[in-house]
Design a protein around this motif. Structure first.
Motif, PDB file in Angstrom:
ATOM      1  N   ILE A 151      14.962  12.357   5.657  1.00 50.29           N
ATOM      2  CA  ILE A 151      14.755  13.249   4.503  1.00 50.29           C
ATOM      3  C   ILE A 151      13.906  12.549   3.447  1.00 50.29           C
ATOM      4  CG2 ILE A 151      15.898  14.432   2.587  1.00 50.29           C
ATOM      5  CD1 ILE A 151      16.251  15.848   5.271  1.00 50.29           C
ATOM      6  N   ARG A 152      14.246  11.294   3.144  1.00 51.98           N
ATOM      7  CA  ARG A 152      13.505  10.564   2.104  1.00 51.98           C
ATOM      8  C   ARG A 152      12.082  10.248   2.542  1.00 51.98           C
ATOM      9  NH1 ARG A 152      18.610   6.667   0.336  1.00 51.98           N
ATOM     10  NH2 ARG A 152      19.724   8.303  -0.820  1.00 51.98           N
ATOM     11  N   TYR A 153      11.932   9.913   3.815  1.00 51.36           N
ATOM     12  CA  TYR A 153      10.597   9.635   4.356  1.00 51.36           C
ATOM     13  C   TYR A 153       9.693  10.856   4.197  1.00 51.36           C
ATOM     14  CZ  TYR A 153       6.905   8.661   7.763  1.00 51.36           C
ATOM     15  OH  TYR A 153       5.699   8.476   8.370  1.00 51.36           O
ATOM     16  N   ASN A 154      10.191  12.027   4.561  1.00 51.85           N
ATOM     17  CA  ASN A 154       9.381  13.244   4.494  1.00 51.85           C
ATOM     18  C   ASN A 154       8.994  13.601   3.062  1.00 51.85           C
ATOM     19  OD1 ASN A 154       9.205  13.741   7.262  1.00 51.85           O
ATOM     20  ND2 ASN A 154      11.178  14.795   7.302  1.00 51.85           N
ATOM     21  N   LYS A 155       9.890  13.344   2.119  1.00 50.47           N
ATOM     22  CA  LYS A 155       9.569  13.622   0.715  1.00 50.47           C
ATOM     23  C   LYS A 155       8.469  12.696   0.211  1.00 50.47           C
ATOM     24  CE  LYS A 155      13.991  15.619  -0.754  1.00 50.47           C
ATOM     25  NZ  LYS A 155      15.213  15.411  -1.567  1.00 50.47           N
ATOM     26  N   ILE A 156       8.580  11.409   0.537  1.00 51.13           N
ATOM     27  CA  ILE A 156       7.567  10.446   0.102  1.00 51.13           C
ATOM     28  C   ILE A 156       6.245  10.709   0.812  1.00 51.13           C
ATOM     29  CG2 ILE A 156       6.962   7.985   0.030  1.00 51.13           C
ATOM     30  CD1 ILE A 156      10.008   7.424  -0.116  1.00 51.13           C
ATOM     31  N   LEU A 157       6.315  11.079   2.085  1.00 52.55           N
ATOM     32  CA  LEU A 157       5.113  11.396   2.840  1.00 52.55           C
ATOM     33  C   LEU A 157       4.353  12.559   2.195  1.00 52.55           C
ATOM     34  CD1 LEU A 157       3.408  10.978   5.455  1.00 52.55           C
ATOM     35  CD2 LEU A 157       4.898  12.674   6.545  1.00 52.55           C
ATOM     36  N   ARG A 244      -4.629  -0.496   6.891  1.00 55.05           N
ATOM     37  CA  ARG A 244      -5.856  -0.464   7.698  1.00 55.05           C
ATOM     38  C   ARG A 244      -6.429   0.960   7.807  1.00 55.05           C
ATOM     39  NH1 ARG A 244      -2.907  -4.166  10.966  1.00 55.05           N
ATOM     40  NH2 ARG A 244      -2.293  -2.477  12.382  1.00 55.05           N
ATOM     41  N   GLY A 245      -5.579   1.935   7.597  1.00 57.32           N
ATOM     42  CA  GLY A 245      -6.028   3.326   7.744  1.00 57.32           C
ATOM     43  C   GLY A 245      -6.396   4.023   6.448  1.00 57.32           C
ATOM     44  N   TYR A 246      -6.512   3.269   5.340  1.00 55.59           N
ATOM     45  CA  TYR A 246      -6.811   3.883   4.048  1.00 55.59           C
ATOM     46  C   TYR A 246      -8.064   4.761   4.091  1.00 55.59           C
ATOM     47  CZ  TYR A 246      -3.353   1.387   1.175  1.00 55.59           C
ATOM     48  OH  TYR A 246      -2.191   0.937   0.609  1.00 55.59           O
ATOM     49  N   GLU A 247      -9.149   4.214   4.640  1.00 57.76           N
ATOM     50  CA  GLU A 247     -10.418   4.939   4.643  1.00 57.76           C
ATOM     51  C   GLU A 247     -10.295   6.260   5.417  1.00 57.76           C
ATOM     52  OE1 GLU A 247     -14.955   4.366   6.314  1.00 57.76           O
ATOM     53  OE2 GLU A 247     -13.783   2.565   5.834  1.00 57.76           O
ATOM     54  N   ARG A 248      -9.664   6.201   6.570  1.00 60.32           N
ATOM     55  CA  ARG A 248      -9.489   7.401   7.387  1.00 60.32           C
ATOM     56  C   ARG A 248      -8.591   8.421   6.682  1.00 60.32           C
ATOM     57  NH1 ARG A 248      -6.134   6.352  12.641  1.00 60.32           N
ATOM     58  NH2 ARG A 248      -4.684   5.887  10.952  1.00 60.32           N
ATOM     59  N   ASP A 249      -7.464   7.943   6.110  1.00 65.83           N
ATOM     60  CA  ASP A 249      -6.528   8.843   5.425  1.00 65.83           C
ATOM     61  C   ASP A 249      -7.200   9.539   4.231  1.00 65.83           C
ATOM     62  OD1 ASP A 249      -4.692   7.989   7.252  1.00 65.83           O
ATOM     63  OD2 ASP A 249      -3.403   6.929   5.841  1.00 65.83           O
ATOM     64  N   LEU A 250      -8.009   8.780   3.497  1.00 68.70           N
ATOM     65  CA  LEU A 250      -8.708   9.360   2.342  1.00 68.70           C
ATOM     66  C   LEU A 250      -9.730  10.399   2.792  1.00 68.70           C
ATOM     67  CD1 LEU A 250      -9.177   6.115   0.228  1.00 68.70           C
ATOM     68  CD2 LEU A 250      -8.070   8.210  -0.578  1.00 68.70           C
ATOM     69  N   LEU A 252      -9.613  12.236   5.557  1.00 70.94           N
ATOM     70  CA  LEU A 252      -8.955  13.409   6.130  1.00 70.94           C
ATOM     71  C   LEU A 252      -8.007  14.098   5.151  1.00 70.94           C
ATOM     72  CD1 LEU A 252      -8.177  11.976   9.684  1.00 70.94           C
ATOM     73  CD2 LEU A 252      -9.998  13.564   9.056  1.00 70.94           C
ATOM     74  N   GLY A 253      -7.512  13.352   4.176  1.00 72.21           N
ATOM     75  CA  GLY A 253      -6.619  13.938   3.182  1.00 72.21           C
ATOM     76  C   GLY A 253      -5.158  13.997   3.595  1.00 72.21           C
ATOM     77  N   PHE A 254      -4.784  13.243   4.610  1.00 75.41           N
ATOM     78  CA  PHE A 254      -3.372  13.164   5.007  1.00 75.41           C
ATOM     79  C   PHE A 254      -3.116  11.841   5.734  1.00 75.41           C
ATOM     80  CE2 PHE A 254      -5.577  15.424   8.426  1.00 75.41           C
ATOM     81  CZ  PHE A 254      -5.182  14.716   9.555  1.00 75.41           C
ATOM     82  N   THR A 255      -1.824  11.523   5.906  1.00 78.32           N
ATOM     83  CA  THR A 255      -1.409  10.242   6.490  1.00 78.32           C
ATOM     84  C   THR A 255      -1.415  10.328   8.011  1.00 78.32           C
ATOM     85  OG1 THR A 255       0.003   9.913   4.555  1.00 78.32           O
ATOM     86  CG2 THR A 255       0.410   8.490   6.459  1.00 78.32           C
TER      87      THR A 255
END
Length: 361
Positions: A151-157, A244-250, A252-255
């Motif tokens: 539950i906490r993981y999904n909220k932070i995600l 390491r995935g910062y550039e990709r996440d930024l 695409l706009g999601f984790t």
């Protein structure tokens, strides 16, 4: 563990009915669309706080009514237990032994159950979401810390994904490490618990599958991605992956990394079941997984869960029906079907005929 009785009021197509269950096999039978599955759904809801079919609780309320009520009395190795739920349009109230609970985590584990229906074939055939859903529901019944972490993981995600869409680049880069530290703390618990569960599930499912196919097929189950080490070491691995995935996440706009993206490999005779299994192989594999899940509950709690088989027999050939009937002995089973005599195979059972949301005595 056994449920002694179940009362439904304004639930689905039931106005008001009380079911009395035996500790062995209980067969709910009748024509299609009479309410058999609704009863099975209500049992599972009291065990897990979720429906195996409905996305929203308000879908469970009888048409034209403002609320629905489900209640049950059960007994297990630690004594008697009562659970009730009042479901309204704007929320619900759940009580265990008369005391109101505010967290679903406090409901889980009181009555364990394993639910199997033809729709469970999605576990094998569909995308990773279905396999994660299976893991989440099963492990949450065994571990409240897993459920809380999930539950906490999904909220932070969700908060992290919102941040990734922010146009202020400097703010994003400054804030991401703060969210990632919290995210990885809960992710490590999820990953570790899933690994432990799969480590036990795999050999049990393999054994069940071997028996159901008379040794003709071999079933393998393992996580698509594995993390070694302790919980703190897994936390560090996940943190470095996110970094390491910062550039990709930024972009695409999601984790893109974490347990919300993980999957299970399900292999039959060396081939990926998602792509190569026949309908018969898919049914047998899904059933093997559910029977293995049942054994894990027995190992953890010292008693079998309530086994709910919703219209499963119609999907299996005769040899597998008989094997499943034999396998279900020694535990409380709630089975739905259209014709009771076709599933008994000489076994004693309590038969309950349902017609239009009414028990016909």
């Amino acid at each position: 563990m056994r449920i002694k009785n179940l009362t439904l009021k304004n639930f689905r197509n039931y106005a008001s009915e009380t079911f009395e269950f035996d500790g062995g096999l209980n067969v709910l039978f009748g024509k299609n669309a009479q309410g058999k599955t609704n009863c099975a759904e209500a049992v599972f809801y009291l065990c897990t706080g979720t429906s195996p079919r409905a996305r929203r609780d308000r879908q469970l309320i009888k048409h034209g009514e403002e609320s629905a009520e489900i209640s049950a009395e059960a007994e297990g190795r630690y004594g008697n237990l009562s659970i009730s739920a009042v479901i309204r349009e704007n929320g619900r109230e759940v009580k265990v032994n008369g005391s109101k609970i505010t967290r679903n985590a406090d409901l889980l584990g009181n009555i364990n159950s394993v639910f199997f229906s033809p729709s469970e074939l999605r576990l094998i055939q569909d995308g990773p979401d279905e396999r994660r859903r299976f893991l989440n529901i099963s492990i949450s019944q065994l571990s409240r810390s897993y459920y809380t972490s999930l539950i906490r993981y999904n909220k932070i995600l969700e908060q992290r994904n919102n941040l990734l869409k922010d146009k202020d680049f400097s703010l994003v880069m400054e804030t991401l490490p703060v969210w990632d530290e919290q995210l990885c703390r809960y992710a490590a618990v999820i990953v570790k618990k899933r690994a432990e569960f799969c480590e036990r599930l795999s050999p049990l499912a393999k054994k069940e599958h071997f028996a159901l196919t008379d040794g003709a097929e071999e079933l393998e189950i393992y996580p698509e991605k594995s993390y070694g080490g302790s919980e703190s070491e897994i936390e560090e691995q996940l943190y470095n992956e996110l970094k390491r995935g910062y550039e990709r996440d930024l972009r695409l706009g999601f984790t893109c990394t974490g347990p919300h993206r993980d999957d299970l490999n399900i292999i039959i005779n060396g081939a990926d079941a998602k792509h190569f299994a026949s309908q018969g192989q898919t049914r047998t594999a899904a059933l093997s997984v559910k029977l293995a899940e049942m054994e894990i509950f027995k190992e953890y709690s010292g008693e079998y869960p309530v086994l709910i088989l919703d219209d499963v027999m119609s999907e299996l050939d005769l040899p597998r029906r008989k094997k499943l009937a034999e396998r279900a002995q020694g535990m409380q089973t709630i089975l739905t079907c259209t014709h009771a005599e076709r599933v008994l195979y000489g076994r004693q059972a309590k038969k309950i005929r349902i017609e239009g949301g009414v028990i016909k005595r």
